[in-house]
Design an enzyme around this catalytic site. Structure first.
Site, short mmCIF file in Angstrom:
data_model
loop_
_atom_site.label_atom_id
_atom_site.label_comp_id
_atom_site.label_asym_id
_atom_site.label_seq_id
_atom_site.Cartn_x
_atom_site.Cartn_y
_atom_site.Cartn_z
N LYS A 37 0.85 -1.20 0.00
CA LYS A 37 0.00 0.00 0.00
C LYS A 37 0.89 1.25 0.00
O LYS A 37 2.09 1.18 0.28
CB LYS A 37 -0.88 -0.03 1.25
CG LYS A 37 -0.07 0.04 2.54
CD LYS A 37 -0.89 -0.31 3.77
CE LYS A 37 -0.01 -0.19 5.01
NZ LYS A 37 -0.67 -0.66 6.21
N TYR A 256 12.95 31.54 2.28
CA TYR A 256 11.74 32.23 2.72
C TYR A 256 11.79 32.58 4.21
O TYR A 256 12.26 31.79 5.03
CB TYR A 256 10.51 31.34 2.48
CG TYR A 256 10.15 31.20 1.02
CD1 TYR A 256 9.85 32.31 0.24
CD2 TYR A 256 10.12 29.95 0.42
CE1 TYR A 256 9.53 32.17 -1.11
CE2 TYR A 256 9.79 29.80 -0.91
CZ TYR A 256 9.50 30.92 -1.67
OH TYR A 256 9.17 30.78 -3.00
C1 LIG Z 1 0.21 -1.49 6.85
C2 LIG Z 1 -0.30 -2.65 7.59
C3 LIG Z 1 0.58 -3.68 7.98
C4 LIG Z 1 2.08 -3.58 7.83
O1 LIG Z 1 2.57 -2.84 8.94
P1 LIG Z 1 4.14 -2.56 9.15
O2 LIG Z 1 4.18 -1.93 10.50
O3 LIG Z 1 4.53 -1.62 8.06
O4 LIG Z 1 4.83 -3.86 9.07
C5 LIG Z 1 0.01 -4.80 8.57
N1 LIG Z 1 -1.33 -4.89 8.78
C6 LIG Z 1 -2.19 -3.90 8.42
C7 LIG Z 1 -3.65 -4.07 8.68
C8 LIG Z 1 -1.70 -2.75 7.85
O5 LIG Z 1 -2.55 -1.77 7.53
#
Ligand SMILES: *Cc1c(COP(=O)(O)O)cnc(C)c1O
Length: 360
Positions: A37, A256
């Site tokens: 993701k 800035y």
């Molecule tokens: C993103 C996510 C993970 C992975 O988590 P990490 O801490 O990056 O290993 C696992 N489970 C769910 C439901 C997530 O949303």
């Protein structure tokens, strides 16, 4: 062809080593799910999904759209959709063989309708809220929802899962979540509901307790190199170049709002990276960059497309490589996260679309 000075170099062999760390930690009989993701935490959704093939059993995305993008590249691994989706996304979800995490019963009719339309059995994973306080059905309602799912001919309860709230900060709370989750698994068993896939752990969970592994683990950040294990190393390094060097006199401001004023004649270098690339404005007057192994401070406010760094008076730095962060223990996404008051996840996920990714 990419001629831009600013680029993200992505080390695929290190990525594979990181995945191997997790495979070895969980052992042969457990499944590994990789979270891709958020554009694979900034590393590139398609490329990382492609390179993960053969090393992972499942990919996980947050949105239906991310899942569709992977499928359209011809990747056939199972794909979990971790976050909730709209009712109108269900036809696409079925058509692309994506697997939803279910936290409520309101869409079961629609899942059934589309699964039947596509003449498929749609696997669902029931998500239980054991303490995260986000997605998931409350524990007391889990069994009833599972039984309801099982009453539909084209739906199959393939998984039962939960998510940890404090896997990297509070092991006692994680343990409480595991205990509650085990009670739910037990309750399901007593009612002869035995989903083949049971999962809870994220990266930190995997590394901190083997009790959390169940039949599958979902890793994200650790695969990209951030986590408490000596063999995990960052996969992505963000680099750029000096595109202008000049000397400003004592008393001259920089960037800035004139928040930095030269205390003496100073050579400054301009680097074409800014918050539009994901180099946070919160790093203003705080960050350092590395040139030839030496750290130099970022001066003044980070702009949308440029930063200013202090350089030694002598020598030419024009077009010299500037290392912003990456695989060095002393300058990685965690270092930047500390300066910017955030977490490594947000630093790497923020690397924007206009930054070319170079895979090697
Ligand atoms: C993103 C996510 C993970 C992975 O988590 P990490 O801490 O990056 O290993 C696992 N489970 C769910 C439901 C997530 O949303």
């Amino acid at each position: 062809m990419d001629l831009r000075a600013t680029r993200a170099e992505i080390n695929i062999s290190q990525f594979k080593k990181n995945l191997t760390v997790f495979k070895n930690t969980i052992g042969k009989d457990k499944q590994l799910c990789l979270a891709v993701k958020g554009n694979a935490y900034g590393h590139g959704l398609i490329a990382m999904s492609y390179h993960a093939q053969g090393l992972v059993d499942v990919l996980a995305v947050a949105t239906v759209q991310e899942g569709v993008s992977i499928r359209e590249e011809g990747i056939t691994l199972p794909i979990f959709v971790l976050s909730s989706h709209l009712e109108k996304e269900i036809s696409i979800l079925c058509r692309y063989h994506l697997i939803p995490m279910v936290s409520h019963g309101a869409f079961l009719e629609q899942y059934q309708y589309w699964a039947s339309y596509y003449k498929m059995s749609l696997p669902l994973h029931l998500k239980v809220d054991t303490g995260m306080g986000r997605a998931g059905v409350m524990p007391t309602e889990a069994l009833a929802l599972a039984q309801k799912i099982n009453s539909y001919p084209n739906l199959s309860l393939e998984g039962l899962c939960t998510h940890f709230a404090t896997a990297d900060s509070d092991t006692a709370f994680t343990h409480k979540q595991i205990t509650l989750f085990n009670q739910i698994i037990q309750e399901f068993r007593e009612h002869e509901i035995n989903p083949p896939s049971i999962h809870a752990a994220n990266s930190a969970g995997v590394l901190s307790s083997s009790e959390s592994h169940f039949t599958l683990v979902r890793v994200g950040i650790g695969a990209y190199g951030y986590g408490d294990h000596p063999d995990l190393k960052p996969v992505m390094s963000l680099k750029s170049k000096i595109l202008l060097e000049k000397i400003i006199p004592q008393g001259h401001p920089v960037s800035y709002d004139c928040t930095w004023i030269a205390p003496k004649d100073t050579k400054i270098g301009i680097v074409p990276v800014g918050y539009a690339d994901g180099y946070f404005r919160a790093l203003s007057n705080k960050a350092k960059v590395m040139i030839d192994g030496v750290l130099y401070p970022v001066l003044g406010k980070i702009c949308m497309d440029q930063i200013v760094v202090a350089l030694p008076i002598d020598g030419s730095y024009l077009e010299k490589d500037v290392y912003l962060y990456g695989d060095r223990p002393d300058l990685n996404a965690e270092t930047l996260a500390e300066w910017a008051g955030t977490i490594s996840y947000e630093i790497i996920t923020a690397v924007s679309e206009r930054v070319p990714r170079i895979y090697y």
